[in-house]
Every structure is written in C-alpha cells, then in structure tokens.
Design an enzyme around this catalytic site. Structure first.
Site, short mmCIF file in Angstrom:
data_model
loop_
_atom_site.label_atom_id
_atom_site.label_comp_id
_atom_site.label_asym_id
_atom_site.label_seq_id
_atom_site.Cartn_x
_atom_site.Cartn_y
_atom_site.Cartn_z
CG ASN A 4 -1.91 1.04 1.28
OD1 ASN A 4 -1.88 1.95 0.46
ND2 ASN A 4 -2.83 0.95 2.22
NE ARG A 81 -6.33 1.12 -0.25
CZ ARG A 81 -6.63 1.80 0.85
NH1 ARG A 81 -5.79 1.86 1.84
NH2 ARG A 81 -7.78 2.39 0.94
CG HIS A 170 -12.90 3.25 2.43
ND1 HIS A 170 -13.60 4.27 3.04
CD2 HIS A 170 -11.60 3.50 2.68
CE1 HIS A 170 -12.75 5.10 3.62
NE2 HIS A 170 -11.52 4.65 3.41
NE ARG A 231 -10.15 12.37 3.37
CZ ARG A 231 -10.05 11.08 3.05
NH1 ARG A 231 -10.83 10.57 2.12
NH2 ARG A 231 -9.19 10.30 3.66
CD GLU A 372 -8.54 -1.30 3.38
OE1 GLU A 372 -7.90 -0.90 4.38
OE2 GLU A 372 -9.12 -0.55 2.59
#
Ligand code: ADP
Length: 390
Positions: A4, A81, A170, A231, A372
C-alpha cells in the site's frame, strides 16, 4: 506481498499463501527525508531514503538479511492497492503494459493516489522482474452501483465527456467485512443485504444489496459523503465559489481547506484523531462535543437513507479504527436508529464483540475488523498461482 504505497510511505505485508500466514509486515514512512522511519515487525530504525525505489530496495535487502526470505524469487506476486480503477476495472487484475497505462491515466481522477500507486508497481517490476504485479482497486467493488445512484444531477455531457460520476472508495474493505459478516451469520453472501460503515481517518458507508455494492457515500473523490478526520464530506457546492469570490481564495487553498482543515479537526480545532477529540469533549470542550455529534449524525443519516433501498437488512457492520474500537460512537449511532428498532447489548458493545446487538434487536449489528492486505494477498494469489504454479 501486499503493498500500500502513499505519497511518502509504503506499507508492506508478506504472506505465505495459500496458508494466509503473515511472514513479516511493516511500514516505511517519511520517504524522501534523511530521517525516514523503517519499521519491520514493530522494530523501527531511522535512515536516509531518497525515494520509493530506494525504499523498496531497502525493504528487499532487509527481508534477505533478517532471513524472512532466502531468495528474492520466493516473492512470486506483488499485490498493490490502487485507489482508482475508473470504469475500466471492476475486479483485481494482473498489470501488464496496457493496464499500467490505464492506471497512470486514471491519475487525472485521483492525483494524490494513482501516480504513487503506479510508481510502486513500476519499481517492483524493475527491482523484482521475475514477480507478477497485481492491482487491487478501491473502486472495483462499487462498479455494480446502478447509474441512478452513480450519476450526479449535473448536465449528462459532463459524465459522457469527463466521466464525472460517483466511483466510491474503500471497496476492498466494505466487501471484505460484509463477506465475513455473512459467513458469521451463516448467510449466502450473494443473497445478503448489509450496510457497512468503514470509520477510520477516511470514512464511508456502503449499501450492499444481494452481495453487490448498490450505493456508497464517497463519490467522484474520497472527499464526499460523511464527515471525516480532516475532510468535510458532502457540503453545499456553492460554498466553493463563495470562498473563491468573496474570500479571494485560489482553488488549491480551497482544496486544502476542504481536504485537510475540515471534518473533526475543522470543527473541534483540536485534532483529526477521534481519540483526541473524544478526550477533549470529555473535558468539557463544547466544539469537540459538537464535532462528535455531527460525525454521528452524518453517519446515521446515510444508514437511514440506505434502509429505503433494502427490503431486509441482514446487518449493520462497523469497521476500521473508530468503527472497530469506539463503543461510544457505535452506541451513539445506534441510538439514532431507534426507528429501525436497533438495540445494542451494552456489555458486548463495550467489549468490541463480533455481534453487539441484543437478542431483541430487529437488526443485527456487528463489529468486524477489516483486513485490506489479506484481500490484496488473496486476490494476488488467485491471479498468480495458475500462471506460475505455486
Ligand atoms: P486510516 O483511515 O488512516 O487507516 P484507521 O482505520 O487506523 O485510519 O482509523 C484511525 C482512527 O481510529 C483515528 O481517528 C483514531 O483516533 C481512531 N481510533 C483508534 N482507536 C480508537 C479507540 N480506541 N477509540 C476511538 N477511536 C479510535
């Protein structure tokens, strides 16, 4: 190997497959600095690392030196990823020239992520030329979202010409936790309906109908949807031109405000980290209390709106840092869902148990840790093992 890569970091996890056994894991942070941090199995050292290529070379040298591998060619597949797969990729794929070019091209839609993801793929294919590179996309699971959910009510030509639409992110996490939840509840995933809540620094909610993503809160970019650490999530779009015209802010500054100075940090003024905001709320800070209330409200609004899409809800699933660890947030969200007759078992919720709803709750509520990297390793193994007979 599951990779990742971020703009200045590289997370790695090496698996023995198909046993799914983790051989070693770690992270290299502050790449590009004379004081980069290289953590391997939780032991950290500081060293100068110029760029991602040097980071990857350093990692491979260390894996050999510490005997995690005897030879480099033991690493047969590297799964990366990749943030954005656009409309091209609805599943993980082996990356050859054509796929690589597409991933680079999609940098237009994910300028902060795809270029570094592509760089990771390029460097691994150069440094480990015998290995096969696989891309696992954050957007792929959401490619089943119907057009009436992925289109924005903008001129249709903006979609046709520029592909401005909801993509969602996601996806790997939403699919993984929903599958684990279906297994746990002994349901056929292809028939199961879930609402999954990935609540980390970035946060998104997904409506899963009969095993497929039907809608999700993140949109064209990972900024849309619920309020997050830094965010804003979805806000009135006319705020942007207002900031530009009345405060004379340029587009980069506006982007910075919306992505880096908003959310929990923006309201509380304390931190983007949920634990810090929670501590300050406990100490009586009013803005921190409001920030948490807003965070909870936004999430429950999405959950409630998704219930209208489903005839039956097999479970609401919480995952990622806040979803897995904050009994308080789960309880606050579920309190907003009383019209669904959602009831939590206090003890099980406090213990971060797997099934945290009470027996008389109409909807089951679950906590499932996301993984993940494991999905990346499994998809990579699936695509690679037929080719190289491992
Ligand atoms: P990322 O999106 O960066 O992968 P994580 O999934 O690790 O993030 O989630 C990070 C968030 O989880 C942070 O806001 C952190 O405060 C929160 N978190 C971690 N542990 C707890 C906890 N015990 N209680 C509340 N929040 C927590």
């Amino acid at each position: 190997m599951a990779i990742n890569s971020g703009s200045s970091s590289l997370k790695f996890k090496l698996y023995e497959m198909p046993a799914e056994k983790v051989c070693v894991s770690g992270i290299i942070e502050r790449i590009g600095s004379p004081e980069a941090q290289f953590s391997i199995n939780n032991k950290t050292k500081t060293l100068a690392i110029k760029n991602h290529e040097e980071a990857i070379r350093c990692l491979l040298t260390e894996l050999l030196k510490q005997n995690f591998i005897d030879e480099l060619n033991e690493i047969v597949g590297v799964g990366h990823r990749v943030a954005h797969g656009g409309e091209f990729f609805d599943r993980s794929t082996i990356v050859n020239k054509k796929e690589f070019a597409r991933i680079e091209q999609l940098g237009e839609l994910a300028p902060l992520h795809n270029p570094v993801n592509a760089m990771g793929i390029k460097v691994f294919s150069e440094v480990l030329p015998q290995s096969i590179q696989v891309a696992v996309f954050d957007t792929a699971f959401h490619q089943t979202i119907p057009s009436y959910n992925y289109l924005y009510p903008l001129p249709y030509s903006l979609y046709q010409k520029y592909k401005i639409r909801k993509y969602g992110f996601h996806g790997t996490s939403h699919q993984y936790v929903a599958k684990r939840a279906a297994e746990f509840l002994k349901l056929d995933f292809q028939e199961a309906n879930f609402i999954t809540c990935h609540l980390g620094n970035g946060a998104s909610i997904c409506c899963i109908k009969e095993g497929k993503s039907f809608d999700t809160s993140m949109g064209f970019t990972p900024t849309d949807g619920v309020m997050m650490g830094t965010r804003s999530g979805g806000i009135d779009p006319m705020i942007f031109p207002f900031l530009e015209k009345n405060l004379l802010l340029d587009v980069n500054k506006i982007e910075h405000i919306i992505n880096k100075e908003s959310g929990l940090l923006g309201i509380s003024g304390i931190s983007n980290d949920f634990r810090d905001v929670q501590n300050s709320a406990r100490n009586g800070n009013e803005l921190s209390k409001i920030a948490i209330k807003m965070f909870v409200r936004k999430i429950s609004e999405y959950i409630l709106s998704y219930t209208s899409e489903l005839k039956r809800i097999d479970g609401i699933v919480f995952t990622a840092g806040i979803g897995e660890h904050s009994a308080y947030v789960r309880q606050q969200i579920c309190e907003q869902l009383t019209c669904l007759n959602v009831k939590l078992n206090k003890q099980k919720n406090d213990d971060n148990d797997k099934l945290i709803s009470s027996k008389n709750s109409k909807v089951k509520v679950l906590v499932i840790p996301t993984d993940e990297e494991l999905v990346i390793a499994k998809d990579t193994y699936k695509l690679v093992h037929n080719l190289v007979n491992v």
